[in-house]
Design a protein around this motif. Structure first.
Motif, PDB file in Angstrom:
ATOM      1  N   PRO A 150      -4.891   0.370  -7.997  1.00 54.62           N
ATOM      2  CA  PRO A 150      -3.734   0.667  -7.132  1.00 54.62           C
ATOM      3  C   PRO A 150      -3.382  -0.469  -6.183  1.00 54.62           C
ATOM      4  N   ALA A 151      -4.371  -1.185  -5.663  1.00 51.72           N
ATOM      5  CA  ALA A 151      -4.094  -2.302  -4.745  1.00 51.72           C
ATOM      6  C   ALA A 151      -3.352  -3.418  -5.481  1.00 51.72           C
ATOM      7  N   PHE A 152      -3.778  -3.708  -6.703  1.00 52.72           N
ATOM      8  CA  PHE A 152      -3.093  -4.721  -7.514  1.00 52.72           C
ATOM      9  C   PHE A 152      -1.673  -4.263  -7.835  1.00 52.72           C
ATOM     10  N   ARG A 153      -1.533  -2.982  -8.177  1.00 54.80           N
ATOM     11  CA  ARG A 153      -0.206  -2.463  -8.505  1.00 54.80           C
ATOM     12  C   ARG A 153       0.730  -2.568  -7.296  1.00 54.80           C
ATOM     13  N   SER A 154       0.222  -2.256  -6.114  1.00 53.87           N
ATOM     14  CA  SER A 154       1.038  -2.377  -4.898  1.00 53.87           C
ATOM     15  C   SER A 154       1.476  -3.818  -4.683  1.00 53.87           C
ATOM     16  N   TRP A 155       0.579  -4.751  -4.914  1.00 53.21           N
ATOM     17  CA  TRP A 155       0.899  -6.178  -4.756  1.00 53.21           C
ATOM     18  C   TRP A 155       1.963  -6.608  -5.766  1.00 53.21           C
TER      19      TRP A 155
END
Length: 566
Positions: free
Chosen positions: A324-329
């Motif tokens: 999820p953190a990568f997707r947000s970025w």
């Protein structure tokens, strides 16, 4: 072409003339510095000499402003900037709204060595100050953007070569700024420049330029006006020279606050300026003899696209689903690329609570390494004070993100409330009347605490520490101007500004706020917008344009609204 290892770079490289010119300037300035140190030159005598070489005297120390033409760097240059930061400064550099880098703590005696180190990698600080043509800026997505008509950097380089040490334009009435963009979507704030150039196609399909003049912020903000809808490539350089020549003759020298070309245009009218420019253009056009086009053709070879590769992107999609953190970025920090399978990566140097635009030497080295390994050897500096990897294949994005995260560079906030433009303000600048950096840090930290900026969506907050508007506050969706009111910092808010192709000067909301009150005021504005918008797809700026100032003023000054009701 430069070769760094076995990788060919797509950017202009100094020829023998450039090299000799810059080295000669460094040697001249070394002698001038020595004479200043031994007292042979007074500060008044030294001032114009240092300004011609990008050296300012700020509140606490000298500041060296280094030119990054049209925001383009290669990894070797970025590594050299890191080395300079370590050796002669305090281990960091500050990226500016003119796509330059500033060093805030050099010692005077070290500056010639810093300039020599810059020359070693094809860089300099010439004309980053003074009443001359400053660093030509460009769309930071140039050469990569999916919506681009043509890469504008070749013409920016032609303008750089033409304007550097131009004998007629070294002592203009005031500083002069040019910006170019290759797409209809304006990512270079061209309408807030003395000259803005927008790549366009005419009805015959020929590529040329719309020419905008008389934009500028500062004490008297104005949006530029179209001088000509279309100027061909063959005519652009003499046309630009005609504009600057007319300004050099007409521009006021009796009052520096009325010396910019925006005032010249305002006082004389667009039709008069257009007639004078056309007359001058017709008089000098033949004298160019086509040599500029021969030179431009050579320069264009330096901006050939990289050798894009074709690879599967399955790993990228899997990583987005798994992290999820990568997707947000990826949602905030990636932009569409013209090549299939590629993305433009914006690296935020606006971590919550950090100084906007500052990058440490270690971070610079990480970004250089990523450009070498994954970015076809290119980096860009944006006018929004971030760093761009313009060409990254999607399959490499998980590795790029992991490296950025390790270097504290993976903040997912490009275009959001914490992606704030801020000038150095009173922490550094001798002209500033209030602090900018602490206010930006406090606003970003507050929105991180609230965890709402992704819900808020696109929002450009810009902060200036004085009326000179180096933080572009006039064209912020929310603009903040720091002023001195009887020895106390006071922050005015403007709303509805826009630095895009729909450039608009923001409207002053009302009385200013103290340093203690400005962050709560911004919080009321933004949280109140969430209630005012029609739905999550309506941005802050769209809501403001639909409703006007009144409801936002009520959010800012609730006590006044209650008093009126009473």
């Amino acid at each position: 072409m430069i070769r760094d290892g076995d990788r060919t770079k797509q950017m202009y490289v100094y020829n023998d003339f450039d090299e000799t010119f810059v080295r000669t300037r460094v040697a001249q300035f070394r002698g001038q510095v020595e004479r200043r140190i031994d007292g042979s030159l007074t500060e008044d005598e030294f001032k114009p000499l240092r300004l011609m070489n990008g050296l300012y005297l700020q509140l606490h120390a000298y500041m060296l402003r280094v030119a990054v033409p049209y925001g383009t760097l290669n990894p070797a240059q970025m590594r050299q900037l890191a080395m300079i930061a370590d050796r002669w400064d305090k281990g960091y550099g500050h990226f500016t709204t003119r796509q330059n880098i500033q060093y805030n703590w050099p010692k005077l005696g070290d500056v010639p060595d810093m300039l020599e180190a810059l020359a070693d990698v094809g860089m300099h600080a010439i004309q980053t100050s003074g009443n001359t043509i400053r660093n030509v800026t460009a769309d930071h997505f140039a050469g990569a953007a999916a919506d681009e008509i043509e890469d504008p950097r070749a013409i920016a380089e032609l303008l750089r070569q033409w304007s550097t040490d131009h004998p007629e334009f070294q002592f203009l009435p005031r500083k002069f700024k040019i910006a170019v963009t290759g797409a209809a979507a304006d990512r270079a704030v061209t309408r807030a420049h003395d000259i803005g150039l927008v790549v366009v196609r005419n009805d015959a399909g020929e590529v040329g330029y719309q020419v905008i003049v008389g934009g500028g912020l500062g004490r008297t903000p104005m949006v530029g006006k179209v001088l000509r809808d279309f100027v061909s490539k063959a005519d652009l350089l003499p046309y630009v020279e005609a504009i600057v020549s007319v300004y050099n003759l007409l521009g006021r020298r009796d009052n520096k606050y009325k010396a910019r070309i925006k005032i010249t245009l305002h006082e004389n009218g667009i039709e008069t300026i257009r007639d004078l420019v056309e007359d001058r253009f017709n008089a000098i056009r033949a004298g160019f003899g086509g040599y500029d086009q021969t030179l431009l053709a050579e320069i264009e070879k330096s901006f050939a696209p990289p050798a894009f590769v074709t690879k599967a992107t399955d790993g990228y999609e899997a990583a987005r689903l798994a992290n999820p953190a990568f997707r947000s970025w990826t949602d905030t920090n990636l932009s569409a690329h013209k090549a299939a399978g590629y993305a433009i990566v914006s690296i935020s140097i606006k971590k919550h609570g950090a100084t906007p635009g500052d990058a440490t030497s270690d971070q610079m080295r990480v970004m250089a390494e990523l450009a070498d390994r994954y970015g076809h050897g290119e980096l860009r500096i944006s006018h929004e004070q971030n760093v761009i990897l313009p060409h990254v294949h999607q399959s490499d994005l998980p590795a790029v993100y992991a490296a950025l995260r390790k270097a504290d560079l993976a903040t997912a906030n490009i275009g959001l409330a914490s992606d704030i433009i801020a000038c150095p303000g009173m922490d550094y600048c001798a002209l500033a009347t209030a602090r900018s950096i602490p206010i930006a840090q406090q606003i970003a930290t507050r929105f991180d605490e609230l965890k709402i900026e992704h819900d808020v969506g696109p929002l450009k907050i810009k902060i200036s520490g004085c009326i000179n508007a180096c933080g572009h506050h006039h064209v912020g969706h929310i603009g903040i101007l720091g002023l001195d009111r009887a020895g106390v910092e006071n922050y005015q808010i403007t709303l509805g500004g826009d630095g895009s192709e729909m450039t608009t000067i923001g409207e002053r909301a009302g009385p200013g706020f103290s340093a203690d009150d400005i962050v709560p005021a911004i919080e009321r504005l933004v949280t109140g917008y969430l209630d005012l918008r029609r739905d999550p797809s309506e941005t802050f700026l769209q809501t403001y344009r639909r409703l006007g100032l009144a409801p936002f003023k009520t959010l800012l000054y609730p006590s006044e609204d209650k008093a009126d009701a009473a």
